[in-house]
Design a protein around this motif. Structure first.
Motif, PDB file in Angstrom:
ATOM      1  N   MET A 203      -0.274  10.225  -5.291  1.00  0.00           N
ATOM      2  CA  MET A 203      -1.418  10.322  -6.190  1.00  0.00           C
ATOM      3  C   MET A 203      -1.068  11.399  -7.211  1.00  0.00           C
ATOM      4  SD  MET A 203      -4.419   9.206  -6.966  1.00  0.00           S
ATOM      5  CE  MET A 203      -5.756   9.688  -8.072  1.00  0.00           C
ATOM      6  N   LEU A 204      -0.982  11.023  -8.483  1.00  0.00           N
ATOM      7  CA  LEU A 204      -0.542  11.945  -9.529  1.00  0.00           C
ATOM      8  C   LEU A 204      -1.623  12.128 -10.593  1.00  0.00           C
ATOM      9  CD1 LEU A 204       3.057  10.507 -10.115  1.00  0.00           C
ATOM     10  CD2 LEU A 204       2.442  12.487  -8.722  1.00  0.00           C
TER      11      LEU A 204
ATOM     12  N   GLU B 185       0.840  -1.199   0.000  1.00  0.00           N
ATOM     13  CA  GLU B 185       0.000   0.000   0.000  1.00  0.00           C
ATOM     14  C   GLU B 185       0.871   1.243   0.000  1.00  0.00           C
ATOM     15  OE1 GLU B 185      -3.957   1.732   0.260  1.00  0.00           O
ATOM     16  OE2 GLU B 185      -3.359  -0.358   0.086  1.00  0.00           O
ATOM     17  N   ARG B 186       1.973   1.181   0.739  1.00  0.00           N
ATOM     18  CA  ARG B 186       2.841   2.345   0.856  1.00  0.00           C
ATOM     19  C   ARG B 186       3.705   2.533  -0.388  1.00  0.00           C
ATOM     20  NH1 ARG B 186       7.689   4.281   2.145  1.00  0.00           N
ATOM     21  NH2 ARG B 186       7.817   6.079   3.556  1.00  0.00           N
ATOM     22  N   ASN B 187       4.252   1.446  -0.927  1.00  0.00           N
ATOM     23  CA  ASN B 187       5.174   1.548  -2.057  1.00  0.00           C
ATOM     24  C   ASN B 187       4.442   1.497  -3.396  1.00  0.00           C
ATOM     25  OD1 ASN B 187       7.375   1.641  -0.305  1.00  0.00           O
ATOM     26  ND2 ASN B 187       7.582  -0.581  -0.298  1.00  0.00           N
ATOM     27  N   ARG B 188       3.540   2.455  -3.582  1.00  0.00           N
ATOM     28  CA  ARG B 188       2.792   2.464  -4.836  1.00  0.00           C
ATOM     29  C   ARG B 188       2.483   3.884  -5.293  1.00  0.00           C
ATOM     30  NH1 ARG B 188      -3.554   0.782  -4.024  1.00  0.00           N
ATOM     31  NH2 ARG B 188      -4.115   2.341  -2.466  1.00  0.00           N
ATOM     32  N   ILE B 189       2.111   3.970  -6.581  1.00  0.00           N
ATOM     33  CA  ILE B 189       1.703   5.237  -7.178  1.00  0.00           C
ATOM     34  C   ILE B 189       0.340   5.044  -7.827  1.00  0.00           C
ATOM     35  CG2 ILE B 189       2.234   6.993  -8.913  1.00  0.00           C
ATOM     36  CD1 ILE B 189       5.166   6.289  -8.644  1.00  0.00           C
TER      37      ILE B 189
ATOM     38  N   ASP C 230       4.412  -2.147  -5.456  1.00  0.00           N
ATOM     39  CA  ASP C 230       5.654  -2.839  -5.100  1.00  0.00           C
ATOM     40  C   ASP C 230       6.886  -2.170  -5.718  1.00  0.00           C
ATOM     41  OD1 ASP C 230       7.079  -4.775  -3.753  1.00  0.00           O
ATOM     42  OD2 ASP C 230       6.997  -6.218  -5.407  1.00  0.00           O
ATOM     43  N   ILE C 231       6.976  -0.856  -5.570  1.00  0.00           N
ATOM     44  CA  ILE C 231       8.106  -0.094  -6.111  1.00  0.00           C
ATOM     45  C   ILE C 231       9.282  -0.208  -5.143  1.00  0.00           C
ATOM     46  CG2 ILE C 231       8.918   2.201  -6.791  1.00  0.00           C
ATOM     47  CD1 ILE C 231       5.956   2.841  -7.432  1.00  0.00           C
TER      48      ILE C 231
ATOM     49  N   ALA D  23      -2.637   4.727 -22.145  1.00  0.00           N
ATOM     50  CA  ALA D  23      -1.356   5.433 -22.049  1.00  0.00           C
ATOM     51  C   ALA D  23      -0.367   4.526 -21.335  1.00  0.00           C
ATOM     52  CB  ALA D  23      -1.521   6.747 -21.301  1.00  0.00           C
ATOM     53  N   SER D  24       0.879   4.598 -21.748  1.00  0.00           N
ATOM     54  CA  SER D  24       1.926   3.785 -21.134  1.00  0.00           C
ATOM     55  C   SER D  24       2.489   4.525 -19.925  1.00  0.00           C
ATOM     56  CB  SER D  24       3.030   3.514 -22.155  1.00  0.00           C
ATOM     57  OG  SER D  24       4.067   2.746 -21.591  1.00  0.00           O
ATOM     58  N   VAL D  25       2.480   3.851 -18.769  1.00  0.00           N
ATOM     59  CA  VAL D  25       2.998   4.430 -17.526  1.00  0.00           C
ATOM     60  C   VAL D  25       3.991   3.430 -16.941  1.00  0.00           C
ATOM     61  CG1 VAL D  25       2.415   5.393 -15.273  1.00  0.00           C
ATOM     62  CG2 VAL D  25       0.762   5.543 -17.153  1.00  0.00           C
TER      63      VAL D  25
END
Length: 409
Positions: free
Chosen positions: A93-94, A20-24, A63-64, A40-42
């Motif tokens: 959050m972007l 949960e923490r290591n995500r965008i 899982d970054i 779109a490619s992210v």
């Protein structure tokens, strides 16, 4: 049993919290209209972490790993956004807003793209982008039609662009690479090749937990002695343990070649006036310093000579650690890096027409411009285009040997 179940539940909760923490999380939309952009490619540049925006333009990356990265957001017809970030700032959050890409007009003053570019320049591009290593033979660009070639006869340069990301299958290492080519320039005058872009790796293996042993072995071989391996060893202060021998090197003008070249040019002008072929005057015997054989040997030398320090360097002699633990690499002139015990590929010797037995891999790096470069534990460098490699790495550091930043041997 209750204690075991409790511990298992706790592990699941901690794992879920970590993910949960290591995500965008985020959305992709048109910067002008606000309309969400699907498909779109992210992705995180140089890794295997990537996604595609959904029908509502939303995306999610989980899982970054810890480190500093570049988030790349792109879509056909739009300008690419590159967003640097650190895992310390996660979760995020972007809302990524893409501008439409302007049409490129080929004005009279601009060199037009070649009509049959791939047929004419495809081999030159492939050898300098994919490489000529043994692994390169098993690499294929699946969408070559997207490539556009522009050659300047006056500048002796080849420029290559692509309308959409290149899809490259590397069956030697077992990766499918989506490579967004931002620029490729081959300069014959400068004897240099520079290409920049953003990459996303995907395993060709259907089962990510059961990768074929041949790919595991080849990936480790590509990694050992590579620039990524060197940067990681440098970051962890393990150069000697990983068999890297680093020395300072400076290049000085080859004054003797300059002297001989002047004599040659004078002789050439004189013979053009009188007619006949060029021949150097022999001042005494055939063993004289200015004999024909001596002149020919000197003219075949490089324009500069290398002066190499006898002292091997440690990581702390070229690295600086800041108050925030950021590590920066800085050195003048060149560094010579020898990968002890690792022989050159026979394809390297063949490519440069070198007729001898393989020696240890020997590479040079320099900073251009002369400014510090930040290095990461993953092997990443910022900015990567400021490290110029030559000799063995100049040949080997191509797409066919490229590994993701999250690769671990």
């Amino acid at each position: 049993m209750k204690l075991t179940a409790l511990l298992a539940s706790l592990c699941l909760v901690l794992s879920a919290f970590s993910q949960e923490r290591n995500r965008i999380l985020g959305t992709v939309s048109n910067a002008v209209t606000g309309v969400r952009i699907p498909n779109a490619s992210v992705f995180i540049n140089g890794t295997s972490r990537g996604s595609i925006s959904k029908a509502d333009g939303s995306f999610e990356l989980n899982d970054i790993p810890k480190g500093t990265y570049e988030l790349v957001v792109s879509s056909v017809g739009y300008q690419t956004i590159v967003f640097p970030f650190s895992s310390d700032s996660l979760p995020m959050m972007l809302h990524m807003k893409l501008d439409a890409k302007a049409e490129e007009l080929e004005a009279v003053t601009v060199i037009p793209f070649e009509k049959n570019g791939w047929r004419k320049w495809g081999r030159v591009f492939t050898e300098n982008f994919i490489g000529t290593s043994a692994a390169a033979k098993d690499c294929t660009i699946k969408n070559t039609k997207t490539l556009k070639f522009r050659y300047s006869a006056s500048r002796k340069t080849l420029e290559v662009t692509a309308d959409e990301p290149l899809i490259i299958e590397n069956k030697a290492l077992g990766y499918r690479i989506t490579y967004q080519l931002e620029g490729f320039l081959h300069s014959w005058k400068e004897r240099s090749v520079v290409f920049v872009g953003y990459s996303l790796f995907e395993d060709l293996s259907e089962n990510k937990k059961d990768i074929p042993s041949k790919w595991i072995k080849r990936r480790k071989a590509a990694y050992t002695g590579s620039l990524m391996h060197f940067v990681r060893s440098l970051y962890n202060n393990r150069l000697a343990e990983n068999n890297f021998e680093v020395r300072r090197l400076i290049k000085v003008p080859n004054l003797e070649k300059q002297r001989v070249r002047k004599i040659y040019e004078l002789e050439k002008k004189q013979q053009l006036k009188e007619g006949g072929r060029i021949s150097f005057e022999l001042k005494s015997s055939s063993a004289n310093k200015d004999s024909v054989g001596y002149f020919q040997g000197i003219l075949m030398q490089e324009d500069s000579l290398a002066l190499i320090s006898r002292t091997t360097l440690t990581a702390d002699s070229i690295l600086t650690t800041g108050a925030d633990s950021t590590k920066t690499l800085f050195f003048p002139n060149y560094l010579q890096i020898i990968s002890k015990g690792l022989p050159e590929e026979k394809e390297f010797l063949y490519h440069f027409r070198i007729f001898r037995e393989p020696a240890w891999q020997r590479s040079l790096i320099m900073l251009t411009p002369l400014a510090p470069v930040v290095i990461e534990k993953s092997g990443l460098m910022f900015p990567p285009q400021n490290i110029l490699s030559s000799e063995y790495w100049g040949w080997s550091e191509k797409i066919s040997h490229m590994l993701p930043l999250d690769y671990q041997p």
